[in-house]
Motif scaffolding. Sequence first.
Motif, PDB file in Angstrom:
ATOM      1  N   THR A 154      15.367 -68.460  34.485  1.00  0.00           N
ATOM      2  CA  THR A 154      15.227 -69.601  33.453  1.00  0.00           C
ATOM      3  C   THR A 154      15.160 -69.171  31.958  1.00  0.00           C
ATOM      4  OG1 THR A 154      12.926 -69.726  33.877  1.00  0.00           O
ATOM      5  CG2 THR A 154      14.250 -71.026  35.391  1.00  0.00           C
ATOM      6  N   VAL A 155      14.588 -68.292  31.794  1.00  0.00           N
ATOM      7  CA  VAL A 155      14.424 -67.827  30.330  1.00  0.00           C
ATOM      8  C   VAL A 155      15.671 -67.078  29.922  1.00  0.00           C
ATOM      9  CG1 VAL A 155      13.128 -66.439  28.898  1.00  0.00           C
ATOM     10  CG2 VAL A 155      11.813 -67.398  30.501  1.00  0.00           C
ATOM     11  N   ILE A 156      16.216 -66.356  30.738  1.00  0.00           N
ATOM     12  CA  ILE A 156      17.517 -65.777  30.498  1.00  0.00           C
ATOM     13  C   ILE A 156      18.471 -66.927  30.214  1.00  0.00           C
ATOM     14  CG2 ILE A 156      19.406 -64.746  31.337  1.00  0.00           C
ATOM     15  CD1 ILE A 156      17.792 -62.514  32.684  1.00  0.00           C
ATOM     16  N   LEU A 157      18.864 -68.029  30.848  1.00  0.00           N
ATOM     17  CA  LEU A 157      19.438 -68.988  30.799  1.00  0.00           C
ATOM     18  C   LEU A 157      19.283 -69.990  29.695  1.00  0.00           C
ATOM     19  CD1 LEU A 157      21.555 -71.110  32.081  1.00  0.00           C
ATOM     20  CD2 LEU A 157      19.732 -72.387  33.106  1.00  0.00           C
ATOM     21  N   GLN A 158      17.991 -69.974  29.201  1.00  0.00           N
ATOM     22  CA  GLN A 158      17.402 -70.464  27.910  1.00  0.00           C
ATOM     23  C   GLN A 158      17.839 -69.738  26.822  1.00  0.00           C
ATOM     24  OE1 GLN A 158      16.206 -73.556  26.791  1.00  0.00           O
ATOM     25  NE2 GLN A 158      15.718 -72.434  24.642  1.00  0.00           N
ATOM     26  N   LEU A 159      17.713 -68.531  26.804  1.00  0.00           N
ATOM     27  CA  LEU A 159      18.251 -67.625  25.934  1.00  0.00           C
ATOM     28  C   LEU A 159      19.460 -67.628  25.594  1.00  0.00           C
ATOM     29  CD1 LEU A 159      15.620 -64.518  26.368  1.00  0.00           C
ATOM     30  CD2 LEU A 159      15.640 -66.282  24.719  1.00  0.00           C
ATOM     31  N   TRP A 160      20.420 -67.740  26.864  1.00  0.00           N
ATOM     32  CA  TRP A 160      21.805 -67.772  26.666  1.00  0.00           C
ATOM     33  C   TRP A 160      22.566 -69.043  26.077  1.00  0.00           C
ATOM     34  CZ3 TRP A 160      25.517 -70.661  29.177  1.00  0.00           C
ATOM     35  CH2 TRP A 160      26.881 -70.150  29.483  1.00  0.00           C
ATOM     36  N   LEU A 161      21.858 -70.076  26.122  1.00  0.00           N
ATOM     37  CA  LEU A 161      22.301 -71.454  25.519  1.00  0.00           C
ATOM     38  C   LEU A 161      22.417 -71.174  23.897  1.00  0.00           C
ATOM     39  CD1 LEU A 161      20.901 -74.054  27.867  1.00  0.00           C
ATOM     40  CD2 LEU A 161      23.156 -73.131  27.785  1.00  0.00           C
ATOM     41  N   ARG A 162      23.399 -71.974  23.148  1.00  0.00           N
ATOM     42  CA  ARG A 162      23.291 -71.825  21.736  1.00  0.00           C
ATOM     43  C   ARG A 162      22.436 -73.039  21.362  1.00  0.00           C
ATOM     44  NH1 ARG A 162      25.795 -73.232  17.182  1.00  0.00           N
ATOM     45  NH2 ARG A 162      26.648 -75.021  18.143  1.00  0.00           N
ATOM     46  N   ARG A 163      22.214 -74.033  21.924  1.00  0.00           N
ATOM     47  CA  ARG A 163      21.470 -75.138  21.568  1.00  0.00           C
ATOM     48  C   ARG A 163      20.382 -75.322  22.511  1.00  0.00           C
ATOM     49  NH1 ARG A 163      25.016 -79.851  20.282  1.00  0.00           N
ATOM     50  NH2 ARG A 163      26.478 -78.432  19.595  1.00  0.00           N
ATOM     51  N   TYR A 164      19.639 -76.403  22.144  1.00  0.00           N
ATOM     52  CA  TYR A 164      18.473 -76.850  22.926  1.00  0.00           C
ATOM     53  C   TYR A 164      19.203 -77.878  23.959  1.00  0.00           C
ATOM     54  CZ  TYR A 164      14.872 -80.186  24.544  1.00  0.00           C
ATOM     55  OH  TYR A 164      14.008 -80.824  25.025  1.00  0.00           O
ATOM     56  N   VAL A 165      18.777 -77.605  25.338  1.00  0.00           N
ATOM     57  CA  VAL A 165      19.091 -78.579  26.365  1.00  0.00           C
ATOM     58  C   VAL A 165      17.920 -78.778  27.129  1.00  0.00           C
ATOM     59  CG1 VAL A 165      20.278 -78.647  28.580  1.00  0.00           C
ATOM     60  CG2 VAL A 165      21.301 -77.484  26.582  1.00  0.00           C
ATOM     61  N   ALA A 166      17.568 -80.163  27.079  1.00  0.00           N
ATOM     62  CA  ALA A 166      16.054 -80.559  27.762  1.00  0.00           C
ATOM     63  C   ALA A 166      15.765 -79.979  29.127  1.00  0.00           C
ATOM     64  CB  ALA A 166      15.971 -82.062  27.701  1.00  0.00           C
ATOM     65  N   TRP A 167      16.653 -80.120  30.055  1.00  0.00           N
ATOM     66  CA  TRP A 167      16.396 -79.662  31.248  1.00  0.00           C
ATOM     67  C   TRP A 167      16.302 -78.250  31.392  1.00  0.00           C
ATOM     68  CZ3 TRP A 167      18.862 -76.627  34.795  1.00  0.00           C
ATOM     69  CH2 TRP A 167      20.434 -76.193  34.385  1.00  0.00           C
ATOM     70  N   VAL A 168      17.086 -77.404  30.767  1.00  0.00           N
ATOM     71  CA  VAL A 168      17.066 -75.928  30.844  1.00  0.00           C
ATOM     72  C   VAL A 168      15.520 -75.538  30.196  1.00  0.00           C
ATOM     73  CG1 VAL A 168      17.948 -73.664  29.964  1.00  0.00           C
ATOM     74  CG2 VAL A 168      19.328 -75.838  30.807  1.00  0.00           C
ATOM     75  N   TYR A 169      15.183 -75.964  28.944  1.00  0.00           N
ATOM     76  CA  TYR A 169      14.190 -75.793  28.350  1.00  0.00           C
ATOM     77  C   TYR A 169      12.843 -75.878  28.998  1.00  0.00           C
ATOM     78  CZ  TYR A 169      10.394 -75.908  24.778  1.00  0.00           C
ATOM     79  OH  TYR A 169       8.834 -75.459  24.222  1.00  0.00           O
ATOM     80  N   TRP A 170      12.674 -77.170  29.620  1.00  0.00           N
ATOM     81  CA  TRP A 170      11.493 -77.594  30.385  1.00  0.00           C
ATOM     82  C   TRP A 170      11.316 -77.016  31.673  1.00  0.00           C
ATOM     83  CZ3 TRP A 170       7.511 -78.755  27.888  1.00  0.00           C
ATOM     84  CH2 TRP A 170       7.831 -79.446  26.786  1.00  0.00           C
ATOM     85  N   LEU A 171      12.783 -76.415  32.260  1.00  0.00           N
ATOM     86  CA  LEU A 171      12.390 -75.702  33.561  1.00  0.00           C
ATOM     87  C   LEU A 171      12.079 -74.076  33.304  1.00  0.00           C
ATOM     88  CD1 LEU A 171      13.247 -75.402  36.665  1.00  0.00           C
ATOM     89  CD2 LEU A 171      15.674 -74.641  35.955  1.00  0.00           C
ATOM     90  N   ALA A 172      12.507 -73.740  32.153  1.00  0.00           N
ATOM     91  CA  ALA A 172      11.794 -72.448  31.657  1.00  0.00           C
ATOM     92  C   ALA A 172      10.380 -72.417  31.463  1.00  0.00           C
ATOM     93  CB  ALA A 172      12.848 -71.893  30.539  1.00  0.00           C
ATOM     94  N   ALA A 173       9.810 -73.708  30.853  1.00  0.00           N
ATOM     95  CA  ALA A 173       8.617 -73.673  30.523  1.00  0.00           C
ATOM     96  C   ALA A 173       8.043 -73.911  31.951  1.00  0.00           C
ATOM     97  CB  ALA A 173       8.358 -75.040  29.823  1.00  0.00           C
ATOM     98  N   LEU A 174       8.168 -74.690  32.835  1.00  0.00           N
ATOM     99  CA  LEU A 174       7.719 -74.988  34.083  1.00  0.00           C
ATOM    100  C   LEU A 174       7.345 -73.337  34.737  1.00  0.00           C
ATOM    101  CD1 LEU A 174       6.620 -76.705  36.534  1.00  0.00           C
ATOM    102  CD2 LEU A 174       8.976 -76.808  37.143  1.00  0.00           C
ATOM    103  N   MET A 175       8.578 -72.730  34.913  1.00  0.00           N
ATOM    104  CA  MET A 175       8.382 -71.399  35.438  1.00  0.00           C
ATOM    105  C   MET A 175       7.437 -70.477  34.726  1.00  0.00           C
ATOM    106  SD  MET A 175      10.152 -71.642  37.991  1.00  0.00           S
ATOM    107  CE  MET A 175       9.435 -70.090  38.591  1.00  0.00           C
ATOM    108  N   VAL A 176       7.275 -70.574  33.382  1.00  0.00           N
ATOM    109  CA  VAL A 176       6.243 -69.985  32.565  1.00  0.00           C
ATOM    110  C   VAL A 176       4.820 -70.150  33.234  1.00  0.00           C
ATOM    111  CG1 VAL A 176       5.441 -69.573  30.505  1.00  0.00           C
ATOM    112  CG2 VAL A 176       7.992 -69.431  30.490  1.00  0.00           C
ATOM    113  N   ALA A 177       4.742 -71.801  33.466  1.00  0.00           N
ATOM    114  CA  ALA A 177       3.573 -72.187  33.843  1.00  0.00           C
ATOM    115  C   ALA A 177       3.091 -71.632  35.141  1.00  0.00           C
ATOM    116  CB  ALA A 177       3.483 -73.832  33.818  1.00  0.00           C
ATOM    117  N   VAL A 178       4.055 -71.366  36.071  1.00  0.00           N
ATOM    118  CA  VAL A 178       3.742 -71.168  37.324  1.00  0.00           C
ATOM    119  C   VAL A 178       3.473 -69.671  37.360  1.00  0.00           C
ATOM    120  CG1 VAL A 178       4.967 -70.674  39.712  1.00  0.00           C
ATOM    121  CG2 VAL A 178       5.222 -72.757  38.544  1.00  0.00           C
TER     122      VAL A 178
END
Length: 280
Positions: free
Chosen positions: A82-106
Motif C-alpha cells: 500500500t505504501v508503494i502504491l501511495q508513493l507511485w501516485l502523483r496526487r492525493y487519492v483518498a482511498w489509497v492514502y487511508w488504506l496505506a495509513a490503515l496498514m501502517v496502523a496494523v
Amino acid sequence: MSDRRPSPLGVHPARQAPPSPSPALSPRQWQPLLVKVPEITVYFWVIKLLTTALGESTSDFLVYQINPYVAVGLGCLGLVATVILQLWLRRYVAWVYWLAALMVAVFGTMAADVLHVVLGVSYVVSTVLFSAALAVIFVAWYVSEHTLSIHSVYRGRRELFYWAAVIATFALGTAAGDLTAATLNLGYFPSILLFAVLFALPALGYWLLRFNAIAAFWWAYIVTRPLGASIADWLGKPYLGGLGFGDDKVSLVLLILLVLFVAYVSVTRRDVQDRPAETR
C-alpha cells in the motif's frame, strides 16, 4: 511569510502561485507539484482515529486467530504494497492514502507488540526507543527540507520522510497506549480520558497561546494513535476495564465507519488541498 493565520493543528500558508514554468518546457510538460496528503479538517481527524482504532483491533484479532508470525508477515506485505502504491501516485487519492495509513496502523501495532511479547522489551523502553526514532526522523527531515509542514509533502523525498514519521508515530502510540493501560495500570477508559486531554491541548495552545501550528499538528497526530488504540481496546477487550465486545465485532463496525467516511471525502473532495505544494 504567510499572509494568513494557519488553522489549528495544520498549516495553511499563503496561496502562492506555482513557480513559473521553464522556457525550455512546453505547457504540456510543466505541472505544479501536488500535495500528496489530505487537508487538515475535522474529517481528517475522524478518519485518523478510525484507522488507529481499526489497526489496533485488526492486529490483535489476526495475531490471536492465525499464526502470529504469519500475521506479522501479512501485515508487512500489506504495508509495503500500500505504501508503494501511495508513493507511485502523483496526487492525493483518498482511498489509497487511508488504506496505506490503515496498514501502517496494523503493522505498527504488530511491531510494538513483537518488541514486548517476543523480545521481552518493556513498554517503557519501547516507548523511549520509538520516541528517539521519531525524533531522528524529524531532525533528518528538517535538516534536509527545512520544514515539517504537511502542506509541503509532495512526491519524492519529502513524502518518504512523511511516511517514515507516520510509521514511527503509530509504533510509538501503540507502545505509549499499552504503557498507560497495562504498565501504569490505568486501564483502558482512564487512558482514553488521558489521551483525549493530551489531544485537545495543542488546539487550546494554538488558540490561546499562538502555539506553533506545525508542532501542534504533529503533537495531535502522535496522540491520536494511543487514543484510538485505547478506544478499540476498551471496546474489544474483557480485561483492564474493557467492555469485552470482541476484536472481531469492533473491527467490523470500525471498518464500516471508515469506508463510509473515506467514500464521503472521496466523492465530495472535502479533504483535497486546493493549492500547489510549498517548495520550501
